[in-house]
Design a protein around this motif. Structure first.
Motif, PDB file in Angstrom:
ATOM      1  N   LEU A 183       6.360  23.038  50.742  1.00 25.71           N
ATOM      2  CA  LEU A 183       6.341  24.042  49.682  1.00 25.71           C
ATOM      3  C   LEU A 183       6.369  23.393  48.295  1.00 25.71           C
ATOM      4  CD1 LEU A 183       8.788  26.748  51.086  1.00 25.71           C
ATOM      5  CD2 LEU A 183       6.361  26.368  51.593  1.00 25.71           C
ATOM      6  N   ASP A 184       5.644  24.005  47.378  1.00 24.22           N
ATOM      7  CA  ASP A 184       5.629  23.588  45.972  1.00 24.22           C
ATOM      8  C   ASP A 184       6.864  24.188  45.300  1.00 24.22           C
ATOM      9  OD1 ASP A 184       5.254  23.356  43.222  1.00 24.22           O
ATOM     10  OD2 ASP A 184       3.122  23.837  43.297  1.00 24.22           O
ATOM     11  N   LEU A 185       7.872  23.364  45.061  1.00 25.88           N
ATOM     12  CA  LEU A 185       9.135  23.879  44.550  1.00 25.88           C
ATOM     13  C   LEU A 185       9.005  24.428  43.134  1.00 25.88           C
ATOM     14  CD1 LEU A 185      11.618  21.227  45.964  1.00 25.88           C
ATOM     15  CD2 LEU A 185      11.214  23.552  46.797  1.00 25.88           C
ATOM     16  N   ASP A 186       8.083  23.892  42.340  1.00 26.02           N
ATOM     17  CA  ASP A 186       7.879  24.445  40.999  1.00 26.02           C
ATOM     18  C   ASP A 186       7.347  25.877  41.085  1.00 26.02           C
ATOM     19  OD1 ASP A 186       8.768  22.117  39.779  1.00 26.02           O
ATOM     20  OD2 ASP A 186       6.755  21.265  39.612  1.00 26.02           O
ATOM     21  N   ALA A 187       6.469  26.130  42.044  1.00 23.60           N
ATOM     22  CA  ALA A 187       5.963  27.491  42.243  1.00 23.60           C
ATOM     23  C   ALA A 187       7.069  28.410  42.729  1.00 23.60           C
ATOM     24  CB  ALA A 187       4.805  27.474  43.247  1.00 23.60           C
ATOM     25  N   ILE A 188       7.922  27.912  43.634  1.00 22.16           N
ATOM     26  CA  ILE A 188       9.057  28.706  44.109  1.00 22.16           C
ATOM     27  C   ILE A 188       9.991  29.038  42.953  1.00 22.16           C
ATOM     28  CG2 ILE A 188      11.061  28.725  45.635  1.00 22.16           C
ATOM     29  CD1 ILE A 188       8.409  28.876  47.146  1.00 22.16           C
ATOM     30  N   ASP A 189      10.253  28.055  42.094  1.00 20.12           N
ATOM     31  CA  ASP A 189      11.099  28.292  40.909  1.00 20.12           C
ATOM     32  C   ASP A 189      10.517  29.397  40.040  1.00 20.12           C
ATOM     33  OD1 ASP A 189      12.890  26.292  41.640  1.00 20.12           O
ATOM     34  OD2 ASP A 189      11.987  24.780  40.328  1.00 20.12           O
ATOM     35  N   ALA A 190       9.202  29.375  39.847  1.00 23.23           N
ATOM     36  CA  ALA A 190       8.553  30.386  39.004  1.00 23.23           C
ATOM     37  C   ALA A 190       8.671  31.772  39.624  1.00 23.23           C
ATOM     38  CB  ALA A 190       7.086  30.012  38.785  1.00 23.23           C
ATOM     39  N   LEU A 191       8.459  31.872  40.931  1.00 24.44           N
ATOM     40  CA  LEU A 191       8.601  33.158  41.611  1.00 24.44           C
ATOM     41  C   LEU A 191      10.021  33.688  41.482  1.00 24.44           C
ATOM     42  CD1 LEU A 191       6.574  32.411  44.859  1.00 24.44           C
ATOM     43  CD2 LEU A 191       5.985  34.145  43.152  1.00 24.44           C
ATOM     44  N   LEU A 192      10.990  32.805  41.660  1.00 24.41           N
ATOM     45  CA  LEU A 192      12.380  33.226  41.601  1.00 24.41           C
ATOM     46  C   LEU A 192      12.779  33.624  40.177  1.00 24.41           C
ATOM     47  CD1 LEU A 192      14.561  33.573  43.721  1.00 24.41           C
ATOM     48  CD2 LEU A 192      15.398  31.286  43.165  1.00 24.41           C
ATOM     49  N   ALA A 193      12.239  32.922  39.181  1.00 22.04           N
ATOM     50  CA  ALA A 193      12.537  33.274  37.790  1.00 22.04           C
ATOM     51  C   ALA A 193      12.045  34.678  37.471  1.00 22.04           C
ATOM     52  CB  ALA A 193      11.901  32.253  36.847  1.00 22.04           C
ATOM     53  N   ASP A 194      10.839  35.025  37.959  1.00 22.87           N
ATOM     54  CA  ASP A 194      10.316  36.368  37.705  1.00 22.87           C
ATOM     55  C   ASP A 194      11.100  37.410  38.483  1.00 22.87           C
ATOM     56  OD1 ASP A 194       8.242  37.863  36.254  1.00 22.87           O
ATOM     57  OD2 ASP A 194       7.578  38.445  38.258  1.00 22.87           O
ATOM     58  N   TYR A 195      11.514  37.054  39.695  1.00 24.14           N
ATOM     59  CA  TYR A 195      12.368  37.934  40.504  1.00 24.14           C
ATOM     60  C   TYR A 195      13.640  38.299  39.747  1.00 24.14           C
ATOM     61  CZ  TYR A 195      15.942  38.651  44.219  1.00 24.14           C
ATOM     62  OH  TYR A 195      16.975  39.102  45.002  1.00 24.14           O
ATOM     63  N   PHE A 196      14.269  37.322  39.116  1.00 24.11           N
ATOM     64  CA  PHE A 196      15.495  37.593  38.368  1.00 24.11           C
ATOM     65  C   PHE A 196      15.225  38.370  37.079  1.00 24.11           C
ATOM     66  CE2 PHE A 196      17.223  33.603  40.525  1.00 24.11           C
ATOM     67  CZ  PHE A 196      18.044  34.325  41.389  1.00 24.11           C
ATOM     68  N   ALA A 197      14.040  38.200  36.501  1.00 17.57           N
ATOM     69  CA  ALA A 197      13.739  38.821  35.209  1.00 17.57           C
ATOM     70  C   ALA A 197      13.332  40.289  35.315  1.00 17.57           C
ATOM     71  CB  ALA A 197      12.627  38.043  34.508  1.00 17.57           C
ATOM     72  N   ARG A 198      12.742  40.694  36.447  1.00 15.99           N
ATOM     73  CA  ARG A 198      12.201  42.047  36.567  1.00 15.99           C
ATOM     74  C   ARG A 198      13.294  43.082  36.809  1.00 15.99           C
ATOM     75  NH1 ARG A 198       6.866  42.726  38.277  1.00 15.99           N
ATOM     76  NH2 ARG A 198       7.305  44.948  38.084  1.00 15.99           N
ATOM     77  N   ASP A 199      13.163  44.233  36.157  1.00 14.57           N
ATOM     78  CA  ASP A 199      14.050  45.372  36.389  1.00 14.57           C
ATOM     79  C   ASP A 199      13.230  46.477  37.040  1.00 14.57           C
ATOM     80  OD1 ASP A 199      15.669  47.623  36.316  1.00 14.57           O
ATOM     81  OD2 ASP A 199      16.544  47.130  34.378  1.00 14.57           O
ATOM     82  N   LEU A 200      13.572  46.805  38.288  1.00 13.09           N
ATOM     83  CA  LEU A 200      12.810  47.794  39.054  1.00 13.09           C
ATOM     84  C   LEU A 200      13.682  48.944  39.544  1.00 13.09           C
ATOM     85  CD1 LEU A 200      10.570  45.246  40.943  1.00 13.09           C
ATOM     86  CD2 LEU A 200       9.761  46.973  39.325  1.00 13.09           C
ATOM     87  N   TRP A 201      14.783  49.184  38.867  1.00 12.11           N
ATOM     88  CA  TRP A 201      15.627  50.324  39.225  1.00 12.11           C
ATOM     89  C   TRP A 201      14.849  51.629  39.181  1.00 12.11           C
ATOM     90  CZ3 TRP A 201      20.135  50.609  41.586  1.00 12.11           C
ATOM     91  CH2 TRP A 201      21.025  49.528  41.530  1.00 12.11           C
TER      92      TRP A 201
END
Length: 272
Positions: A183-201
């Motif tokens: 796995l490309d860990l930089d890509a995983i980091d980017a996915l996780l950063a967006d996961y934390f940033a999004r508000d979907l309530w």
């Protein structure tokens, strides 16, 4: 040419309805093989497509940006390729928030099982410290190993739980006389950063009149704060289409800790 997400299908080719099953960060479709087959056996007329999300499993080499919006686009393309529009979505953790993003982009998708995720934005990834530490460890130990045991030892020596290290070893591939973490860990980091940033309530705050959303929470999980749990309980009380279930003895991996309860949630959401 745009890559197609790797996937596996459980259930009959003739199934009229299709549910897509989305794994968590650093996971893969293989994590859901057995449960997808069980769901298909229990629900007549349904097929279940377990997906490797972008930059996970065998879905590698996807172009940035690596975001939840990009995941949603990937899933829409997969549906078109398969000729199977989504009748429901099941997701865990990162995959569960991807499911919410997909529902946000596609209001007709109104059946879902959301497993232990936080719908809101979380500064510094609060509640997911263990996952973030695992990623930092993966960055530190490097990408090449003499053997699978060497990989597991490198992680456990750095403080990672052995069960987690052995699970992560599923991502090793043989290469040049040894093993590499695929796995490309930089890509995983980017996915996780967006996961934390999004508000979907908002997806849960205004479900469609015919929606069926099962939200399953691990009683021992840290992903949702006491305030988040109270907010979910309030939404559960106000919306007939949303049901929140807490599994007291389950941690974050609710489908591993209590697969029977998760199966019941799937049956409620997709049955009928």
């Amino acid at each position: 040419m745009t890559a197609t997400l790797s996937h596996m299908i459980a259930g009959p080719e003739s199934a009229a309805r299709t549910a897509y099953v989305l794994h968590g960060i650093l996971g893969s479709k293989s994590n859901w093989r057995s449960l997808s087959r069980l769901f298909a056996a229990r629900l007549e007329g349904w097929a279940f497509v377990a997906v490797d999300l972008r930059e996970h499993g065998e879905s590698l080499g996807f172009a940035p940006p690596h975001t939840l919006a990009a995941v949603t686009d990937d899933l829409a393309r997969l549906c078109a390729t398969l000729g199977r529009p989504p009748s429901a979505v099941i997701g865990h953790s990162f995959g569960a928030k991807c499911a919410l993003a997909w529902m946000d982009a596609n209001p007709a998708l109104d059946r879902a099982v959301i497993l232990d995720t936080n719908p809101g934005a979380r500064e510094n990834g609060a509640g997911s410290e263990t996952t973030l530490e695992v990623l930092r460890t993966l960055h530190r130990v490097g990408a090449r190993f003499a053997s699978r045991d060497a990989f597991v030892s490198a992680l456990t020596d750095a403080g990672t739980a052995r069960a987690t290290a052995q699970w992560l070893a599923m991502n090793l591939v043989a290469r040049e006389g040894g093993y590499a973490f695929r796995l490309d860990l930089d890509a995983i980091d980017a996915l996780l950063a967006d996961y934390f940033a999004r508000d979907l309530w908002r997806v849960l705050e205004a479900p469609s009149p015919g929606a069926r959303i099962e939200f399953v929470v691990g009683g021992r999980s840290t992903v949702l704060s006491a305030e988040d749990r109270a907010r979910l309980a309030d939404l559960d009380a106000r919306h007939a289409g949303l049901r929140v279930t807490t599994l007291p003895e389950a941690d974050h991996w609710v489908h591993v800790d209590d697969p029977g309860a998760v199966t019941d949630a799937v049956l409620r959401a997709l049955g009928g």
